[in-house]
Design a protein around this motif. Structure first.
Motif, short mmCIF file in Angstrom:
data_model
loop_
_atom_site.label_atom_id
_atom_site.label_comp_id
_atom_site.label_asym_id
_atom_site.label_seq_id
_atom_site.Cartn_x
_atom_site.Cartn_y
_atom_site.Cartn_z
N GLY A 68 0.80 -1.32 0.10
CA GLY A 68 0.12 0.02 0.23
C GLY A 68 0.87 1.35 -0.02
N ALA A 69 2.06 1.24 0.83
CA ALA A 69 2.77 2.49 0.71
C ALA A 69 3.31 2.38 -0.79
N GLY A 70 3.76 1.48 -1.41
CA GLY A 70 4.27 1.66 -2.73
C GLY A 70 3.12 2.24 -3.60
N TYR A 71 1.95 1.84 -3.62
CA TYR A 71 0.91 2.27 -4.52
C TYR A 71 0.65 3.76 -4.05
N ALA A 72 0.56 4.11 -2.93
CA ALA A 72 0.18 5.53 -2.51
C ALA A 72 1.41 6.51 -2.84
N ALA A 73 2.56 5.88 -2.86
CA ALA A 73 3.65 6.86 -3.28
C ALA A 73 3.65 6.80 -5.05
N ASP A 74 3.17 5.80 -5.72
CA ASP A 74 3.08 5.75 -6.94
C ASP A 74 2.28 6.79 -7.28
N ALA A 75 0.75 7.07 -6.81
CA ALA A 75 -0.26 7.79 -7.01
C ALA A 75 0.29 9.01 -6.70
N TYR A 76 1.05 9.62 -5.67
CA TYR A 76 1.37 10.76 -5.31
C TYR A 76 2.36 11.26 -6.43
N ALA A 429 -6.30 0.50 -6.42
CA ALA A 429 -7.20 1.79 -6.38
C ALA A 429 -7.20 2.30 -4.84
N LEU A 430 -7.36 1.48 -3.94
CA LEU A 430 -7.61 2.30 -2.57
C LEU A 430 -6.10 2.89 -1.99
N PRO A 431 -5.31 2.38 -1.85
CA PRO A 431 -3.91 3.06 -1.51
C PRO A 431 -3.50 4.03 -2.52
N ALA A 432 -3.67 4.07 -3.89
CA ALA A 432 -3.43 4.95 -4.78
C ALA A 432 -4.20 6.26 -4.50
N ALA A 433 -5.50 5.91 -3.97
CA ALA A 433 -6.37 7.17 -3.68
C ALA A 433 -5.86 7.86 -2.59
N ILE A 434 -5.41 7.11 -1.64
CA ILE A 434 -4.81 7.80 -0.53
C ILE A 434 -3.84 8.63 -0.78
N GLY A 435 -2.75 7.94 -1.67
CA GLY A 435 -1.78 8.84 -2.04
C GLY A 435 -2.01 10.19 -2.89
N ALA A 436 -2.92 9.89 -3.84
CA ALA A 436 -3.53 10.96 -4.71
C ALA A 436 -4.23 12.06 -3.75
N ALA A 464 -6.87 5.48 5.44
CA ALA A 464 -7.69 6.49 4.99
C ALA A 464 -8.26 7.15 6.14
N VAL A 465 -8.75 6.27 7.21
CA VAL A 465 -9.55 7.09 8.22
C VAL A 465 -8.58 7.94 9.01
N GLN A 466 -7.40 7.69 9.07
CA GLN A 466 -6.34 8.39 9.86
C GLN A 466 -5.96 9.71 9.19
N THR A 467 -6.32 9.79 7.86
CA THR A 467 -6.16 11.13 7.23
C THR A 467 -7.21 12.07 7.40
#
Length: 554
Positions: A68-76, A429-436, A464-467
């Protein structure tokens, strides 16, 4: 701002001395290159990195899994245009992020993964050290462009500068830097901060540009095929299409580069038999910008057939000899290459009949799959009506995404559609959305997934809750792995292991699961219910899972 439109790194803050731990040297180098956000999970071996993040102004978000960290950083990275940074610890943590690294490699995303490694003087024979594995660098070399193990504290800054140079001067792809864990805590001479030099614009050969422009100018029915590498040249691509009267087709990563409501746009249609026939039989010249034209673009193992010469414009010289070799090779940065073609291609031609051709092809394309895709269209219209033009949608390897949203949800260049093409990972989709959303908290961000894909990374609902940022997660629930189920049936096989859950076991209530994580969850059984739920979710802090059942039994 530099001449090529990039932002120069700010001058690093003065350092009181150059003797420091490897962990501090690493964080100092990241900050000097403009890194302000990292994603990852702390562990026993990387604590010296985390110790210095605050002091150097680097914010951190901790997903529940390294993938999830990787997908979030990817979307970022995709949203900001700057490299995404992910931090892992050793061994299993680094392997956990490998799928995300493979996806970033496939989609040309500048992702920097930093991990500790076994100590510098660790014996080659296994000693049973925590998280020990034979070679982290060998493992990451298989999926990243570069995996670099440093050997001194002084080398750390150079390794980071090299990574950012690679991101800026060629096809951007993921890089892994490994710092032996004893170097992370060892205080040694780190030397001055080393910065990647500003990128110089790679310009295609003028003689080849002139030849390509002449080919396009004399073609009667030219086409532009745009991939993710054309995104920085969106205005120029639109202007060239209008100047030539060329129809525009995009890959998944090129979605929306030219507005998909434009009369010349065929959208994401490279996989359509009707569009493929037009390219093979009627089109007499193709300009492909920033795309591989690979199986994941055309959805068939057979190379795309073209009725005229292929002009390829790409920063990567290797693409000139890919699945479809170039007849005219333009090796250079997309924006400058298309600008040069605009100057050479001459006056805008009279193309009154072209929009009618595009409309007919769009109708033929949609008729091919009308029965299959009808279930998603009313819900996709709701998404388009409710969302702002600059909204970002993150996508999964799900039927509702590649059959539904890719061809049928129109976007323009002001919006974003982040899809895991090529490598085709699930759970993006979900971790990428967090990164975006972390990258652009003021923009609407929506995750679009299937029930199977969501459960690959459903634990990121807690992240996502913690953000506390509004994040709708729209899930089309077909009770399992719908694509694989359909493929089994098409083969005449009995579907096996594709129903989630199997027969006789109660289905997972994904909306209730979201509430259990501290978020929100509802079911939307009609497009009107989706519209209402989506509007509320966009105004509610935290994630809202909106399940859309695709089968009455569900």
């Amino acid at each position: 701002m530099t001449a090529d439109g990039t932002t120069r790194d700010a001058a690093p803050a003065p350092e009181p001395g150059t003797v420091m731990t490897g962990g501090r040297a690493l964080v100092r180098a990241l900050a000097a290159h403009g890194v302000t956000q990292a994603f990852g999970i702390p562990g026993t071996h990387n604590l010296e990195i985390y110790r210095h993040l605050d002091a150097y102004g680097i914010a951190h978000l901790n997903p529940r899994h390294e993938q999830g960290a990787g997908y979030a950083a990817d979307a970022y990275a995709r949203v900001t245009g700057r490299p995404g940074v992910a931090l892992t610890t050793t061994g299993p943590a680094l392997l956990n992020i490998a799928a995300a690294v493979g996806q970033a490699y496939s989609d040309s995303v500048p992702l920097l993964v930093v991990s500790p490694g076994m100590p510098l003087r660790h014996p080659r024979q296994s000693t049973g050290l925590l998280h020990e594995m034979r070679s982290q660098t060998d493992a990451l070399r298989a999926v990243a462009a570069v995996s670099h193990r440093v050997s001194t504290v002084a080398e750390i800054g150079a390794a980071v500068a090299r990574a950012f140079t690679l991101f800026r001067t060629g096809r951007p792809r993921p890089v892994h830097i490994e710092v032996p864990l004893d170097l992370l805590t060892e205080a040694a001479e780190a030397g001055p901060v080393r910065l990647a030099p500003p990128a110089s614009t790679a310009v295609a050969d003028p003689a080849m540009v002139a030849e390509a422009a002449e080919t396009l100018r004399t073609a009667r029915r030219p086409a532009l095929v745009l991939g993710g590498g054309a995104r920085a040249a969106a205005p120029e691509c639109r202007a060239l299409a209008e100047q030539l009267g060329a129809l525009v087709v995009t890959t998944a990563n090129g979605k929306g580069i030219v507005p998909e409501t434009h009369p010349l746009s065929l959208g994401v249609s490279l996989h359509s038999p009707a569009v493929q026939r037009w390219l093979a039989e009627d089109c007499d010249a193709v300009l492909a910008v920033g795309t591989e034209l690979a199986e994941s673009d055309v959805w068939t193992a057979e190379p795309l057939a073209l009725g005229g010469p292929l002009i390829r414009a790409d920063i990567d010289p290797a693409q000139m000899y890919g699945v479809l070799p170039a007849d005219i090779a333009l090796v250079g940065e997309a924006r400058e290459t298309v600008r040069a073609l605009l100057k050479e291609a001459g006056a805008e031609r009279d193309t009154d009949a072209v929009p009618r051709t595009a409309a007919a092809l769009r109708a033929e394309r949609d008729a091919e799959t009308a029965e299959r895709d009808a279930r998603w269209l009313p819900y996709l219209r709701v998404l388009r009506e409710v969302l702002e033009p600059d909204a970002v949608l993150t996508s999964d390897s799900a039927q509702c995404c590649y059959y539904g949203a890719l061809p049928h949800l129109p976007l323009g260049p002001e919006g974003g559609y982040l899809h895991p093409t090529g490598f085709g990972t699930l759970g993006y989709a979900l971790p990428a959305a967090i990164g975006a959303k972390t990258a652009a908290p003021g923009r609407q961000v929506v995750a679009l997934s299937g029930d199977g894909g969501l459960q690959f990374s459903v634990q990121e609902l807690a992240t996502a809750v913690q953000t506390r940022l509004p994040l709708p997660v729209v899930v089309f629930d077909n009770g399992g792995y719908g694509e694989i189920r359909d493929e089994m049936v098409a083969r005449g096989d009995r579907p096996v292991a594709v129903d989630l859950p199997p027969s006789g076991v109660p289905p997972v209530d994904l909306a209730a699961l979201a509430r259990a994580y501290g978020g929100h969850g509802v079911r939307a059984t009609t497009p009107e219910a989706l519209a209402d739920a989506l509007r509320r979710a966009l105004a509610t802090p935290g994630p809202t899972v909106i399940t859309v059942p695709e089968e009455p039994a569900r």
